[in-house]
Write an enzyme that holds these catalytic residues in place. Structure first.
Site, PDB file in Angstrom:
ATOM      1  CG  HIS A 272      -0.200  -0.038   2.522  1.00 41.99           C
ATOM      2  ND1 HIS A 272       0.541  -1.125   2.933  1.00 41.99           N
ATOM      3  CD2 HIS A 272      -0.068   0.879   3.507  1.00 41.99           C
ATOM      4  CE1 HIS A 272       1.077  -0.870   4.111  1.00 41.99           C
ATOM      5  NE2 HIS A 272       0.735   0.333   4.481  1.00 41.99           N
ATOM      6  CB  CYS A 273       3.808   2.318   1.447  1.00 33.88           C
ATOM      7  SG  CYS A 273       2.816   2.586   2.928  1.00 33.88           S
ATOM      8  CB  ILE A 274       7.067   0.729  -1.941  1.00 38.28           C
ATOM      9  CG1 ILE A 274       7.590   0.735  -0.494  1.00 38.28           C
ATOM     10  CG2 ILE A 274       8.238   0.932  -2.892  1.00 38.28           C
ATOM     11  CD1 ILE A 274       8.522  -0.403  -0.176  1.00 38.28           C
ATOM     12  CG  ASP A 277       3.507   6.184  -0.217  1.00 40.73           C
ATOM     13  OD1 ASP A 277       2.303   6.093  -0.526  1.00 40.73           O
ATOM     14  OD2 ASP A 277       3.972   5.735   0.845  1.00 40.73           O
TER      15      ASP A 277
END
Length: 440
Positions: A272-274, A277
């Site tokens: 859900h991030c890398i 973002d």
């Protein structure tokens, strides 16, 4: 300011109720951290099925046992879909997804909806903290105006801060209480209140001067990982062409006690991030008239990896006199990382789609994901994990390792499979079986 000082002291004492919006992989561990320190927690989620399970003391997250949820309930944790109760908590922590739109622009729909729900019930004395990963400026320029529609004054009637989540699902070494918490406030009173609150549950709090610094900190952390993963992915392609084992190269390089941190290649970015973002940062850079060429290049490399893997599969099948069309391919691991049940942004979905478009018959196995949940981009896959019996493995043309779960019996698979395409270095050092092993 005296009232705010009293509120800060109240948060520091733990004599407060905390509300957590979003009870997923970030929100639920955060709620647990507060409950275990004796702080009352009311969780909010739009999914009635999740709320029902939690109220029954059952977990829906693999690395959090139902016994943990039952213990949380016994200590006073409650969950609800009724956002009309947002006036009950003293502090409201927003832990909702921040995905990308189809055009790779930030999708703040969940954040904005949460802020509107809070604004409808906002009362004097409440602290609101955004934890969702986002671009610098979101708290001040997006959340604050929505909360101000309540008629209450920021910094006087209510407090607002940003503290980025740093949860690493499935990591046994770090959990919410053991990870330092960065906190930035809209003003000094907001920062002090948020610092006092989080100091109840985490090993250390790192106050920063503004909400923008805290927002930028989180983006930096994940962009750093994305860029370095892109580097090793690019080197993987080069070293494979040269006949050099990139995994052995990394293992050798990380023996250096300074100046090097190991990052590992893979079939594409997940989680859900890398994968998300850095694109938040490129989007906000365009608004300021700048180009983030380094980040965009890393994004191009990482997003090209699924196609590279499919090309390696096609070459390996061709060497065996088989086309991709009609070949039976089983993906091993649909979670985005090892030993978790979280499939968000997993490269397995794109690999599955690319192989299907080429006419392959694709199954999957994942010991942590018995059925594929509906995903934003892939809502209708409707597949279940296949059991890796010896007969089933022998019937497949290719096993594709996407996630190297500890539960897999690698020697057993090598003994039975005809062809294994390894994107994770899981089979390094294995030999003597039936399988032809191809790095990708």
């Amino acid at each position: 300011m005296g009232a705010n000082s009293a509120l800060t002291a109240k948060f520091g004492s733990g004599d407060v109720k905390v509300g957590v919006i979003g009870l997923g992989y970030v929100g639920l561990p955060l709620a647990r951290a507060f409950i275990e320190k004796g702080v009352s927690v009311l969780g909010f989620d739009v999914d009635p099925a999740k709320v029902a399970k939690l109220r029954e003391g059952r977990s829906y997250i693999g690395h959090i046992d139902s016994q943990v949820v039952a213990a949380m309930r016994a200590k006073g944790f409650d969950a609800t879909t009724d956002f009309g109760r947002l006036d009950e908590p003293d502090a409201i922590l927003i832990c909702v997804p921040t995905p990308l739109s189809e055009s790779r622009d930030p999708d703040l729909g969940y954040v904005e909806a949460s802020a509107r729900a809070i604004a409808a019930r906002l009362r004097p004395g409440q602290l609101v903290v955004l934890e969702s990963t986002t671009y610098p400026g979101t708290t001040r320029d997006v959340v604050l105006p929505i909360l101000a529609e309540s008629g209450l004054r920021p910094g006087e009637d209510f407090l607002l801060a940003y503290s980025p989540e740093r949860e690493d699902p499935g990591n046994p070494d770090f959990s919410a209480p053991t990870i330092p918490k960065v906190v930035g406030g809209l003003d000094e009173a907001s920062r002090e209140a948020a610092v006092a609150l989080y100091s109840r549950i985490v090993v250390s709090v790192v106050p920063v001067s503004t909400v923008e610094v805290a927002e930028a900190c989180k983006i930096l952390e994940n962009t750093y990982r994305a860029v370095n993963i892109a580097l090793v992915n690019e080197l993987k392609v080069l070293y494979d062409r040269m006949g050099v084992d990139v995994w052995e190269v990394i293992a050798a390089a990380k023996t250096k006690p300074f100046g090097f941190q190991a990052f590992y290649p893979g079939p594409g970015l997940g989680g859900h991030c890398i994968p998300i973002d850095p694109f938040y940062l490129t989007w906000v850079a365009r608004k300021h008239g700048l180009a983030t060429r380094f980040i965009e290049l890393a994004g191009e490399i990482n997003t090209s990896m699924p196609a590279y893997v499919v090309g390696r599969i096609a070459d390996a099948l061709n060497d065996l006199g088989k086309p991709v069309r009609g070949s039976k391919v089983t993906i091993l691991g649909m979670a985005y990382k090892k030993d978790v049940d979280d499939p968000r942004e997993s490269p397995g979905f794109e690999l599955m789609e690319l192989l299907m478009h080429k006419g392959a018959e694709v199954d999957y196995n994942d010991p942590h994901i018995p059925t594929l949940p509906p995903m934003r981009k892939y809502p209708d896959l409707n597949m279940s994990s296949r059991e890796l019996t010896p007969e089933y493995v022998r019937s497949r043309d290719v096993l594709l390792i996407v996630t190297d779960h500890s539960a897999y019996d690698w020697p057993g698979l090598v003994a039975e499979a005809a062809l294994i395409v390894d994107t994770r270095g899981a089979l390094r050092g294995l030999s003597g079986g039936r399988a032809k092993i191809v790095r990708a």
